[in-house]
Design a protein around this motif. Structure first.
Motif, PDB file in Angstrom:
ATOM      1  N   ARG A 198       0.697  -1.247   0.196  1.00  0.00           N
ATOM      2  CA  ARG A 198      -0.108   0.087  -0.094  1.00  0.00           C
ATOM      3  C   ARG A 198       0.835   1.215  -0.027  1.00  0.00           C
ATOM      4  NH1 ARG A 198      -5.112  -1.494   0.834  1.00  0.00           N
ATOM      5  NH2 ARG A 198      -5.702   0.703   0.852  1.00  0.00           N
ATOM      6  N   MET A 199       0.182   2.370  -0.193  1.00  0.00           N
ATOM      7  CA  MET A 199       0.728   3.701  -0.489  1.00  0.00           C
ATOM      8  C   MET A 199      -0.240   4.722   0.125  1.00  0.00           C
ATOM      9  SD  MET A 199       3.466   3.911  -3.761  1.00  0.00           S
ATOM     10  CE  MET A 199       4.256   5.337  -2.894  1.00  0.00           C
ATOM     11  N   ASN A 200       0.577   5.884   0.543  1.00  0.00           N
ATOM     12  CA  ASN A 200      -0.521   6.648   1.111  1.00  0.00           C
ATOM     13  C   ASN A 200      -0.436   8.165   0.079  1.00  0.00           C
ATOM     14  OD1 ASN A 200      -1.475   8.666   3.511  1.00  0.00           O
ATOM     15  ND2 ASN A 200       0.352   9.841   2.503  1.00  0.00           N
ATOM     16  N   MET A 201      -1.395   8.886   0.047  1.00  0.00           N
ATOM     17  CA  MET A 201      -1.590  10.223  -0.554  1.00  0.00           C
ATOM     18  C   MET A 201      -2.056  11.434   0.251  1.00  0.00           C
ATOM     19  SD  MET A 201      -2.566  10.613  -4.667  1.00  0.00           S
ATOM     20  CE  MET A 201      -1.887  11.982  -5.445  1.00  0.00           C
ATOM     21  N   THR A 202      -1.590  12.518   0.180  1.00  0.00           N
ATOM     22  CA  THR A 202      -2.222  13.689   0.891  1.00  0.00           C
ATOM     23  C   THR A 202      -2.105  14.830   0.205  1.00  0.00           C
ATOM     24  OG1 THR A 202      -1.109  12.443   3.017  1.00  0.00           O
ATOM     25  CG2 THR A 202      -1.439  14.773   2.959  1.00  0.00           C
ATOM     26  N   GLY A 203      -3.015  15.695   0.473  1.00  0.00           N
ATOM     27  CA  GLY A 203      -3.277  16.764   0.040  1.00  0.00           C
ATOM     28  C   GLY A 203      -4.332  17.722   0.510  1.00  0.00           C
ATOM     29  N   LEU A 204      -4.653  18.834   0.200  1.00  0.00           N
ATOM     30  CA  LEU A 204      -5.688  19.697   0.243  1.00  0.00           C
ATOM     31  C   LEU A 204      -6.912  19.236  -0.102  1.00  0.00           C
ATOM     32  CD1 LEU A 204      -7.045  22.065   1.825  1.00  0.00           C
ATOM     33  CD2 LEU A 204      -6.017  23.708   0.300  1.00  0.00           C
ATOM     34  N   SER A 205      -8.024  18.795   0.276  1.00  0.00           N
ATOM     35  CA  SER A 205      -9.163  18.364  -0.318  1.00  0.00           C
ATOM     36  C   SER A 205     -10.054  19.120  -0.984  1.00  0.00           C
ATOM     37  CB  SER A 205      -9.939  17.664   0.619  1.00  0.00           C
ATOM     38  OG  SER A 205     -11.204  17.024   0.147  1.00  0.00           O
ATOM     39  N   PRO A 206     -10.524  18.991  -2.351  1.00  0.00           N
ATOM     40  CA  PRO A 206     -11.493  19.899  -3.043  1.00  0.00           C
ATOM     41  C   PRO A 206     -13.019  19.641  -2.095  1.00  0.00           C
ATOM     42  CG  PRO A 206     -10.186  18.735  -4.572  1.00  0.00           C
ATOM     43  CD  PRO A 206      -9.836  18.095  -3.064  1.00  0.00           C
ATOM     44  N   LEU A 207     -12.849  18.532  -1.649  1.00  0.00           N
ATOM     45  CA  LEU A 207     -14.251  17.911  -1.261  1.00  0.00           C
ATOM     46  C   LEU A 207     -14.648  18.460   0.163  1.00  0.00           C
ATOM     47  CD1 LEU A 207     -16.765  16.087  -1.562  1.00  0.00           C
ATOM     48  CD2 LEU A 207     -15.616  14.460  -0.323  1.00  0.00           C
ATOM     49  N   THR A 208     -13.426  18.555   1.331  1.00  0.00           N
ATOM     50  CA  THR A 208     -13.770  19.075   2.686  1.00  0.00           C
ATOM     51  C   THR A 208     -12.997  20.135   2.791  1.00  0.00           C
ATOM     52  OG1 THR A 208     -11.590  18.039   3.338  1.00  0.00           O
ATOM     53  CG2 THR A 208     -13.558  16.439   3.403  1.00  0.00           C
ATOM     54  N   ASP A 209     -12.235  20.686   1.914  1.00  0.00           N
ATOM     55  CA  ASP A 209     -11.475  22.037   2.126  1.00  0.00           C
ATOM     56  C   ASP A 209     -10.301  21.876   3.333  1.00  0.00           C
ATOM     57  OD1 ASP A 209     -11.110  24.512   0.789  1.00  0.00           O
ATOM     58  OD2 ASP A 209     -11.899  25.416   2.776  1.00  0.00           O
ATOM     59  N   GLY A 210     -10.236  20.622   3.919  1.00  0.00           N
ATOM     60  CA  GLY A 210      -9.072  20.382   4.736  1.00  0.00           C
ATOM     61  C   GLY A 210      -8.165  19.587   4.286  1.00  0.00           C
ATOM     62  N   LEU A 211      -7.395  19.084   5.112  1.00  0.00           N
ATOM     63  CA  LEU A 211      -5.973  18.101   4.589  1.00  0.00           C
ATOM     64  C   LEU A 211      -6.769  16.936   4.826  1.00  0.00           C
ATOM     65  CD1 LEU A 211      -3.090  18.748   4.159  1.00  0.00           C
ATOM     66  CD2 LEU A 211      -2.640  18.182   6.273  1.00  0.00           C
ATOM     67  N   VAL A 212      -6.330  16.037   3.696  1.00  0.00           N
ATOM     68  CA  VAL A 212      -6.853  14.559   3.790  1.00  0.00           C
ATOM     69  C   VAL A 212      -5.671  13.862   3.238  1.00  0.00           C
ATOM     70  CG1 VAL A 212      -7.733  14.739   1.194  1.00  0.00           C
ATOM     71  CG2 VAL A 212      -8.732  13.069   2.755  1.00  0.00           C
ATOM     72  N   SER A 213      -5.782  12.631   3.698  1.00  0.00           N
ATOM     73  CA  SER A 213      -4.831  11.497   3.455  1.00  0.00           C
ATOM     74  C   SER A 213      -5.733  10.135   3.192  1.00  0.00           C
ATOM     75  CB  SER A 213      -3.887  11.158   4.528  1.00  0.00           C
ATOM     76  OG  SER A 213      -3.050  11.959   4.719  1.00  0.00           O
ATOM     77  N   THR A 214      -5.251   9.541   2.228  1.00  0.00           N
ATOM     78  CA  THR A 214      -5.885   8.412   1.796  1.00  0.00           C
ATOM     79  C   THR A 214      -4.907   7.305   1.302  1.00  0.00           C
ATOM     80  OG1 THR A 214      -7.533   7.691   0.192  1.00  0.00           O
ATOM     81  CG2 THR A 214      -6.357   9.384  -0.680  1.00  0.00           C
ATOM     82  N   ASN A 215      -5.114   6.092   1.213  1.00  0.00           N
ATOM     83  CA  ASN A 215      -4.243   5.067   0.734  1.00  0.00           C
ATOM     84  C   ASN A 215      -4.876   4.084  -0.182  1.00  0.00           C
ATOM     85  OD1 ASN A 215      -4.411   2.572   2.352  1.00  0.00           O
ATOM     86  ND2 ASN A 215      -4.108   3.968   4.127  1.00  0.00           N
ATOM     87  N   ALA A 216      -4.218   3.482  -0.791  1.00  0.00           N
ATOM     88  CA  ALA A 216      -4.404   2.491  -1.814  1.00  0.00           C
ATOM     89  C   ALA A 216      -3.484   1.497  -2.015  1.00  0.00           C
ATOM     90  CB  ALA A 216      -4.580   3.032  -3.160  1.00  0.00           C
ATOM     91  N   GLY A 217      -3.875   0.062  -2.317  1.00  0.00           N
ATOM     92  CA  GLY A 217      -3.200  -1.065  -2.636  1.00  0.00           C
ATOM     93  C   GLY A 217      -3.032  -1.297  -3.901  1.00  0.00           C
ATOM     94  N   GLY A 218      -2.534  -2.709  -4.288  1.00  0.00           N
ATOM     95  CA  GLY A 218      -2.194  -2.932  -5.651  1.00  0.00           C
ATOM     96  C   GLY A 218      -0.794  -3.278  -5.599  1.00  0.00           C
ATOM     97  N   TYR A 219      -0.063  -2.831  -6.654  1.00  0.00           N
ATOM     98  CA  TYR A 219       1.490  -3.221  -6.955  1.00  0.00           C
ATOM     99  C   TYR A 219       2.278  -1.885  -6.959  1.00  0.00           C
ATOM    100  CZ  TYR A 219      -0.456  -7.729  -7.313  1.00  0.00           C
ATOM    101  OH  TYR A 219      -1.251  -9.011  -6.859  1.00  0.00           O
ATOM    102  N   LEU A 220       1.745  -0.645  -6.888  1.00  0.00           N
ATOM    103  CA  LEU A 220       2.699   0.449  -7.193  1.00  0.00           C
ATOM    104  C   LEU A 220       3.810   0.455  -6.223  1.00  0.00           C
ATOM    105  CD1 LEU A 220       2.965   3.241  -8.619  1.00  0.00           C
ATOM    106  CD2 LEU A 220       1.297   4.211  -6.849  1.00  0.00           C
ATOM    107  N   SER A 221       3.760   0.088  -4.808  1.00  0.00           N
ATOM    108  CA  SER A 221       4.606   0.579  -3.914  1.00  0.00           C
ATOM    109  C   SER A 221       5.992   0.081  -4.125  1.00  0.00           C
ATOM    110  CB  SER A 221       4.182  -0.098  -2.358  1.00  0.00           C
ATOM    111  OG  SER A 221       4.344  -1.246  -2.536  1.00  0.00           O
ATOM    112  N   ARG A 222       6.167  -1.151  -4.461  1.00  0.00           N
ATOM    113  CA  ARG A 222       7.717  -1.590  -4.764  1.00  0.00           C
ATOM    114  C   ARG A 222       8.350  -1.009  -6.150  1.00  0.00           C
ATOM    115  NH1 ARG A 222       4.666  -4.563  -0.976  1.00  0.00           N
ATOM    116  NH2 ARG A 222       6.281  -5.301   0.453  1.00  0.00           N
TER     117      ARG A 222
END
Length: 554
Positions: A75-99
């Motif tokens: 898994r990996m993490n992604m963070t930024g200023l959210s267009p939905l909440t107008d606050g800071l947001v972090s979200t993560n996803a799986g898959g095969y990207l991390s390596r």
């Protein structure tokens, strides 16, 4: 404390420059993943930035465990200023990207600026290149990754991409990897769309060495492979009927608490459509759900429980194939299935069209392209509920996950105070209340537990460890894996939550934002208990408690 290795790579997509910055001190303090990205965002995103400004920054980050071959670490993490909440947001996803990401030798990617042309960014261990891709305008996520595979030999396991929804700044657009794995909540796909970045690819063999202790590395891997958990067959849908029958499965846009067609969209229905095993990188647990309906030819990965709720019960849709269609539309067009499904449910409510799956799918596609009513719905429920004449079932602008705070009162408290809003992964109160370890009735006396769960979740997203590995990656094993006392790990989690809250405070968030659109017992007093446990006065983080070891942005 064991931490990620490698520099910060800042890519200015407007200037077409790439700059490496040594962040060893930051990584020693914040480990990696969500904590490191949050610290960088707090220091380098202007507090008054608009989410669609070039000054907003998107961070993709990894933890030390992504440099191992241990299960539950793909898994990996992604963070930024959210267009939905107008606050800071972090979200993560799986898959095969991390390596492939760590193979470039970096620990964090920072995207800033705005390109004047639709752009693909290629990050390799020997440098960064920029490719203008006007021919990909409007392309779906699979079309984009196929293009990158054909042109560069970099398929979906090397790629993050946005679909039409991101390009059109749908406020809950996701960033996709491996075509079907989503950095979903909060709309970071729209942030990349505002930067005119269609995709970023990663390739290299320069992963910095991080020695992961064995045991427990291979013990965890072996136990995951030998597990007979229901989740390995049905993913998160395995508990659908239990939740519906014993707690609540929000139905028909929260009008009802249970769904009469639950058996037709639950775990058994999903397992019947599963045609092979699916996993994330290096994980032997293999809990993913590649599904196919032979009669119609519909094929997707999932749906997981949250999508069964958002495109099933919440819309009044009782056919698993229709839920699969909604899931595939969101993956292909690049949207968070929870926010998209709930927003469409709000529209169905306004039109008295619950159960109309064909209309739901039509409207879902219109959202991605901002066509007709889709242009209104693309803003999310918080911004369009008045136009629809429906209740605003969001917190801080984020649509609710399935776990109903009207029944699970500790989870309701969690939704109210979570920096991210109505998201179920911010703390683990729901698991405690479903299991009976914590009485679901009442909010008082739960604040200390909520703080512990928030800190643990924040560190899990920092490590990075999959939430479904908690039975295997135990607290004791975490101490060994990270070479630190558990209390020190939780201190990193607490610092992450504190930085998020402080950032949002600077943007005007205060106690008035810690609320619910429904009543549960003693909520205001429970929120006070939470603030006391955090050491915050009226939901405001004192400036003097903020300490960072972050290099300033140039």
């Amino acid at each position: 404390m064991r931490h990620a290795k490698g520099p910060l790579l800042t890519v200015d997509v407007g200037e077409r420059t790439a700059t490496e910055t040594t962040i060893d001190e930051l990584l020693e303090t914040y480990v990696g993943g969500r904590a490191a990205a949050t610290a960088l965002a707090h220091e380098r995103i202007p507090f008054d930035a608009d989410p669609f400004d070039p000054d907003n920054r998107a961070y993709l980050s990894t933890g030390p465990l992504q440099q191992s071959q241990m299960s539950f670490t793909g898994r990996m993490n992604m963070t930024g200023l959210s267009p939905l909440t107008d606050g800071l947001v972090s979200t993560n996803a799986g898959g095969y990207l991390s390596r492939n990401f760590v193979g470039t030798g970096i620990s964090v990617l920072e995207l800033v600026g705005e390109s004047d042309e639709l752009l693909a960014v290629h990050v390799r261990d020997d440098g960064v290149s920029f490719e203008e891709v006007p021919e990909l305008e409007g392309a779906t996520v699979p079309e984009t990754s196929d293009y990158m595979d054909d042109r560069h030999g970099l398929g979906p396991e090397h790629c993050i991409a946005i679909g039409p929804a991101g390009e059109n700044r749908v406020r809950f657009a996701s960033v996709m990897t491996f075509d079907s794995r989503a950095f979903g909540r909060g709309g970071l796909g729209a942030v990349l769309g505002a930067k005119n970045v269609k995709c970023v690819t990663f390739e290299g063999d320069a992963a910095p060495p991080v020695e992961i202790p064995d045991p427990p590395e291979m013990d965890i891997h072996r136990e995951a492979a030998q597990s007979d958990d229901l989740m390995r067959r049905q993913g998160t849908t395995g508990g659908t009927e239990f939740i519906n029958d014993n707690f609540s499965l929000p139905t028909r846009y929260f009008r009802e608490y249970e769904f009469e067609h639950v058996a037709d969209i639950g775990g058994d229905a999903v397992e019947e459509k599963k045609y092979k095993k699916g996993a994330c990188s290096a994980c032997a647990y293999a809990c993913k759900l590649p599904t196919r309906d032979e009669e119609t030819g519909v094929e997707t990965e999932g749906p997981e429980f949250e999508t069964v709720y958002s495109f099933g019960s919440c819309q009044g849709v009782g056919d698993i194939v229709d839920v699969m269609r909604g899931n595939e539309l969101c993956d292909t067009l690049g949207m968070d299935t929870i926010s998209a499904g709930v927003t469409v449910a709000a529209y169905l409510d306004s039109e008295d069209e619950f159960g109309n799956a064909a209309l739901a799918q039509e409207v879902t596609e219109k959202i991605a392209y901002r066509e007709g009513i889709g242009d209104v719905l693309a803003a999310g429920v918080d911004r369009c509920h008045d136009d629809l004449g429906v209740d605003n079932y969001t917190v801080k602008g984020m649509e609710f996950a399935a776990h109903d705070g009207r029944v699970l009162h500790g989870q309701g408290l969690s939704y109210a105070v979570a920096n991210r809003g109505g998201d179920h992964m911010y703390a683990g109160m729901l698991s405690l209340e479903y299991s009976g370890e914590l009485d679901p009735e009442g909010t008082l006396g739960k604040a200390e537990t909520l703080v512990e769960e928030e800190n643990a979740s924040a560190f899990r997203d920092t490590g990075i460890v999959c939430a479904f590995g908690s039975d295997y990656v135990t607290d004791e094993r975490l101490e060994t894996l990270f070479d630190a006392d558990y209390d020190d790990l939780m201190a990193v989690g607490a610092a992450t939550v504190r930085l998020e809250r402080h950032f949002n405070n600077q943007r005007g968030f205060d106690r008035a934002d810690d609320r619910l659109p429904y009543e549960i017992p003693d909520l205001e007093d429970a929120i006070e208990e939470y603030y006391d446990a955090r050491g915050w006065d009226d939901g405001i983080v004192p400036d003097e408690t903020i300490e960072t070891a972050v290099p300033s942005a140039d």
